[in-house]
Design a protein around this motif. Sequence first.
Motif, PDB file in Angstrom:
ATOM      1  N   VAL A  87       0.880  -1.174   0.000  1.00 30.68           N
ATOM      2  CA  VAL A  87       0.000   0.000   0.000  1.00 30.68           C
ATOM      3  C   VAL A  87       0.914   1.220   0.000  1.00 30.68           C
ATOM      4  O   VAL A  87       1.865   1.282   0.769  1.00 30.68           O
ATOM      5  CB  VAL A  87      -0.895  -0.018   1.260  1.00 30.68           C
ATOM      6  CG1 VAL A  87      -1.533   1.325   1.484  1.00 30.68           C
ATOM      7  CG2 VAL A  87      -1.940  -1.111   1.151  1.00 30.68           C
ATOM      8  N   GLN A  89       2.038   5.414  -0.012  1.00 32.54           N
ATOM      9  CA  GLN A  89       1.742   6.606   0.768  1.00 32.54           C
ATOM     10  C   GLN A  89       0.614   7.410   0.104  1.00 32.54           C
ATOM     11  O   GLN A  89      -0.329   7.821   0.755  1.00 32.54           O
ATOM     12  CB  GLN A  89       3.010   7.448   0.835  1.00 32.54           C
ATOM     13  CG  GLN A  89       3.007   8.397   1.992  1.00 32.54           C
ATOM     14  CD  GLN A  89       4.378   9.006   2.182  1.00 32.54           C
ATOM     15  OE1 GLN A  89       5.394   8.471   1.752  1.00 32.54           O
ATOM     16  NE2 GLN A  89       4.422  10.129   2.843  1.00 32.54           N
ATOM     17  N   THR A  90       0.722   7.597  -1.206  1.00 30.75           N
ATOM     18  CA  THR A  90      -0.387   8.165  -1.975  1.00 30.75           C
ATOM     19  C   THR A  90      -1.002   6.977  -2.704  1.00 30.75           C
ATOM     20  O   THR A  90      -0.284   6.299  -3.435  1.00 30.75           O
ATOM     21  CB  THR A  90       0.142   9.155  -3.029  1.00 30.75           C
ATOM     22  OG1 THR A  90       1.142   9.944  -2.431  1.00 30.75           O
ATOM     23  CG2 THR A  90      -0.963  10.007  -3.573  1.00 30.75           C
ATOM     24  N   PRO A  91      -2.282   6.693  -2.500  1.00 30.81           N
ATOM     25  CA  PRO A  91      -2.846   5.479  -3.087  1.00 30.81           C
ATOM     26  C   PRO A  91      -2.526   5.343  -4.575  1.00 30.81           C
ATOM     27  O   PRO A  91      -2.727   6.270  -5.353  1.00 30.81           O
ATOM     28  CB  PRO A  91      -4.343   5.649  -2.862  1.00 30.81           C
ATOM     29  CG  PRO A  91      -4.452   6.514  -1.669  1.00 30.81           C
ATOM     30  CD  PRO A  91      -3.273   7.440  -1.726  1.00 30.81           C
ATOM     31  N   ARG A 155     -10.258  10.490  -0.615  1.00 32.85           N
ATOM     32  CA  ARG A 155      -8.941   9.958  -0.255  1.00 32.85           C
ATOM     33  C   ARG A 155      -9.056   8.703   0.607  1.00 32.85           C
ATOM     34  O   ARG A 155      -8.393   7.696   0.379  1.00 32.85           O
ATOM     35  CB  ARG A 155      -8.167  11.050   0.485  1.00 32.85           C
ATOM     36  CG  ARG A 155      -6.789  10.677   0.938  1.00 32.85           C
ATOM     37  CD  ARG A 155      -5.841  10.708  -0.228  1.00 32.85           C
ATOM     38  NE  ARG A 155      -4.495  10.351   0.190  1.00 32.85           N
ATOM     39  CZ  ARG A 155      -3.479  11.209   0.243  1.00 32.85           C
ATOM     40  NH1 ARG A 155      -3.664  12.459  -0.074  1.00 32.85           N
ATOM     41  NH2 ARG A 155      -2.280  10.809   0.620  1.00 32.85           N
ATOM     42  N   LYS A 158     -10.211   5.792  -1.457  1.00 36.84           N
ATOM     43  CA  LYS A 158      -9.144   5.280  -2.319  1.00 36.84           C
ATOM     44  C   LYS A 158      -8.238   4.347  -1.515  1.00 36.84           C
ATOM     45  O   LYS A 158      -7.816   3.306  -1.994  1.00 36.84           O
ATOM     46  CB  LYS A 158      -8.308   6.437  -2.880  1.00 36.84           C
ATOM     47  CG  LYS A 158      -8.958   7.124  -4.063  1.00 36.84           C
ATOM     48  CD  LYS A 158      -8.074   8.243  -4.583  1.00 36.84           C
ATOM     49  CE  LYS A 158      -8.817   9.009  -5.660  1.00 36.84           C
ATOM     50  NZ  LYS A 158      -8.282  10.352  -5.882  1.00 36.84           N
ATOM     51  N   ARG A 159      -7.942   4.773  -0.287  1.00 38.08           N
ATOM     52  CA  ARG A 159      -7.088   3.949   0.564  1.00 38.08           C
ATOM     53  C   ARG A 159      -7.758   2.611   0.880  1.00 38.08           C
ATOM     54  O   ARG A 159      -7.140   1.560   0.813  1.00 38.08           O
ATOM     55  CB  ARG A 159      -6.776   4.702   1.868  1.00 38.08           C
ATOM     56  CG  ARG A 159      -6.152   3.893   2.948  1.00 38.08           C
ATOM     57  CD  ARG A 159      -4.757   3.422   2.579  1.00 38.08           C
ATOM     58  NE  ARG A 159      -3.822   4.512   2.644  1.00 38.08           N
ATOM     59  CZ  ARG A 159      -2.914   4.790   1.705  1.00 38.08           C
ATOM     60  NH1 ARG A 159      -2.820   4.025   0.655  1.00 38.08           N
ATOM     61  NH2 ARG A 159      -2.093   5.814   1.830  1.00 38.08           N
ATOM     62  N   ARG A 160      -9.034   2.666   1.187  1.00 28.07           N
ATOM     63  CA  ARG A 160      -9.763   1.423   1.486  1.00 28.07           C
ATOM     64  C   ARG A 160      -9.747   0.499   0.284  1.00 28.07           C
ATOM     65  O   ARG A 160      -9.569  -0.707   0.400  1.00 28.07           O
ATOM     66  CB  ARG A 160     -11.215   1.755   1.841  1.00 28.07           C
ATOM     67  CG  ARG A 160     -11.392   2.070   3.309  1.00 28.07           C
ATOM     68  CD  ARG A 160     -12.798   1.833   3.724  1.00 28.07           C
ATOM     69  NE  ARG A 160     -13.644   2.974   3.405  1.00 28.07           N
ATOM     70  CZ  ARG A 160     -14.955   2.976   3.573  1.00 28.07           C
ATOM     71  NH1 ARG A 160     -15.567   1.890   4.019  1.00 28.07           N
ATOM     72  NH2 ARG A 160     -15.658   4.037   3.270  1.00 28.07           N
ATOM     73  N   GLU A 162      -7.546   0.516  -2.140  1.00 33.20           N
ATOM     74  CA  GLU A 162      -6.192   0.004  -2.364  1.00 33.20           C
ATOM     75  C   GLU A 162      -5.908  -1.163  -1.419  1.00 33.20           C
ATOM     76  O   GLU A 162      -5.278  -2.149  -1.803  1.00 33.20           O
ATOM     77  CB  GLU A 162      -5.170   1.137  -2.162  1.00 33.20           C
ATOM     78  CG  GLU A 162      -3.804   0.804  -2.736  1.00 33.20           C
ATOM     79  CD  GLU A 162      -2.730   1.803  -2.303  1.00 33.20           C
ATOM     80  OE1 GLU A 162      -2.916   2.457  -1.273  1.00 33.20           O
ATOM     81  OE2 GLU A 162      -1.714   1.903  -3.015  1.00 33.20           O
ATOM     82  N   PRO A 179      -0.097   4.603   5.884  1.00 35.76           N
ATOM     83  CA  PRO A 179      -1.440   4.403   5.343  1.00 35.76           C
ATOM     84  C   PRO A 179      -2.427   5.513   5.690  1.00 35.76           C
ATOM     85  O   PRO A 179      -3.461   5.615   5.039  1.00 35.76           O
ATOM     86  CB  PRO A 179      -1.885   3.073   5.948  1.00 35.76           C
ATOM     87  CG  PRO A 179      -1.029   2.882   7.139  1.00 35.76           C
ATOM     88  CD  PRO A 179       0.273   3.545   6.828  1.00 35.76           C
ATOM     89  N   THR A 180      -2.112   6.354   6.649  1.00 33.71           N
ATOM     90  CA  THR A 180      -3.077   7.412   6.980  1.00 33.71           C
ATOM     91  C   THR A 180      -2.550   8.801   6.649  1.00 33.71           C
ATOM     92  O   THR A 180      -3.136   9.801   7.048  1.00 33.71           O
ATOM     93  CB  THR A 180      -3.462   7.369   8.478  1.00 33.71           C
ATOM     94  OG1 THR A 180      -2.277   7.589   9.243  1.00 33.71           O
ATOM     95  CG2 THR A 180      -4.069   6.058   8.860  1.00 33.71           C
ATOM     96  N   THR A 191      -9.688   3.902   8.636  1.00 31.15           N
ATOM     97  CA  THR A 191      -8.571   3.082   8.157  1.00 31.15           C
ATOM     98  C   THR A 191      -8.000   2.234   9.294  1.00 31.15           C
ATOM     99  O   THR A 191      -7.711   1.049   9.109  1.00 31.15           O
ATOM    100  CB  THR A 191      -7.477   3.971   7.540  1.00 31.15           C
ATOM    101  OG1 THR A 191      -8.079   4.815   6.564  1.00 31.15           O
ATOM    102  CG2 THR A 191      -6.396   3.151   6.888  1.00 31.15           C
TER     103      THR A 191
END
Lengths: 254, 382
Positions: A87, A89-91, A155, A158-160, A162, A179-180, A191
């Motif tokens: 994962v 830093q920026t998705p 944002r 997107k993380r979820r 990814e 991740p955050t 997250t």
Amino acid sequence: MPTPNVVLHVADVHKRFGGLHALADIDLQVEEGQTHAIIGPNGAGKSTLLNVIIGKLAPSSGQVIFDGAILTGRKPYQINQLGIARVFQTPEIFADLSVLHNVMIPALAKRDGAFKLNMLRSLDSEVGIRQEAEHMLEDVGMHSSRDMHAGSLSRGDKRRMELAMCLIQHPRLLLLDEPTAGMSRHDTNTTIELLKKIKSRGMTKVIIEHDMHVVFSLADKISVLAQGRIIADGTPDQVRGNPKVQEAYLGGTH
Amino acid sequence: MLAMSRNDLLLFLGFTIAVLAMPIWLQPFGAAYPDLLQRFMIFGIFAVGFNILFGLTGYLSFGHAAFFGVGSYAAVWSFKLLSLDAIPAMIFAVVVSGLFALAIGFVSLRRSGIYFSILTLAFAQMSYNLAYSVLTPITNGETGLQLTLGDPRHFDRLFGEAMPGQPVPTLLGQSLGGFTGFYFCAGFLILAFFIAQRITGSPFGMMLKGIKSNQTRMNYTGFNTKPYTLAAFVISGMYAGLAGALLAVTDPLAGAERMQWTASGEVVLMTILGGAGTLVGPVIGAWLIKYFENIFSAINETILARFWDFLPDGADHFAVVVSSKFVGEGWFLTLGLVFVLIVVFLPGGIMEGVRRIAHLFDRKRSSPTNPGKTAPHPQPAE
């Protein structure tokens, strides 16, 4: 106490960029099923270390061993095929594709390997892969946005997504790079909840983090990096009480 | 294996009907003559193939005319050495251009972005110069490669003496001129469209879209992207070779100028004009450009004078002078303006315009409380 199974071993790794000693004498052992956090102030070498593990950077000396296989010199796709997902830093997502397709692609990578000239089948007939992706999206609470363009997600979403893209591959090791980072408090909390949920499944994780709140609520073990060296190693409580750590964070480069 | 979703099937059937009925619906536009229709089909195939590399995979090649030219030369050589029948010529052309694309793609794909584009351009210009001067024994240089009475045609000789007169390509002994030639090419365009549709809808096509969208993520997801891009490159090279071969079938003369960079640029324009990444867009772009090239360039001052006749004296003369700059030799000006307008206002090409209009109707039909399934738009954060 039985010797725990070491999944990832970073052995005597040095990394120099010209005159800069970015990583010095790094020795790190990650045990199966644990969440191992690497923390440190800005510029401590956290991202460099992660990039060495994942094969984006070659170490100047030393090597990285994953489950008996030497990772050094392998390409990112080969490292992924060994069972390591990452994962960013920026998705890093497929912004032009739908959420469902974003999650189906890694599932296909897991099933078909690094290359398959799969032209005659229709994607619509990949019912198994599709169901797997839909279950995964339900799992991370994103099933309702499955037909949306991934690029238009928030944002946090997107993380979820990814994370779902990584989890669908059932990796043996999941690497998380801050991740955050850049998230609102609300997104940070969702997250963390999600990562805790994954944790209960016993997946090994290495997490690079800046935010102490995230680290202490997730990690089993913490290594503290400062100026390219590991200055402390241990459980969250041990690390919290370590005077060297307090110095690095309070009196150091920060 | 050949199961298609209902939408795909409708699109394919609609496309097939539109293509086969072209001699009818192009009548009012003055474009329903076989020569131009054949070109519509040929450049449609070229653009469909180019789109697999550019529209799906995101690699902008500036040298695809090289494969087109190689296809033409290979087809003419097949006519000269083997047989005047079109089928062996086309198979030979597709295989040769595919191998050629494999070699050029293997080197060019070591880079991406602008460097990839420049590499393909360099290779194509090299091929053009080779064909124009160095390889004259194979390409007949400036004059162009053409059929002669003295060609060996080993297969044809096995079945009897050559027919008298200038040799022309045939299909099972039938001449491929006029509308027969059009339907022959149309069959290949429909086949080319079908294959492109299958590729787009396959897991392989999804990987190509993934590469276009985010190559870093593809690598970290466990894909070796190199063979995927190379496969896309070779497939689109084979499409170009097929188109080049068809041009040689309808007009058995292969010249080096069809490998020049302007020809490579033309297919880029076609794809962008119609809509890169869509299935139908590149074909429409190809048709539009060929239409402009053939119809607008044929308009002269006499025709314009008749058109502006209704204006008062003086004004009609002025209108003729102004509009004459946009037709005849000046058709490039019209094309350029159309291109600029489309790229500025419809970056997704003509197909984006079509989508927007369809969207408008969609919204009108659905009630205000139920917006229906409109295009994906940002969802407010929870």
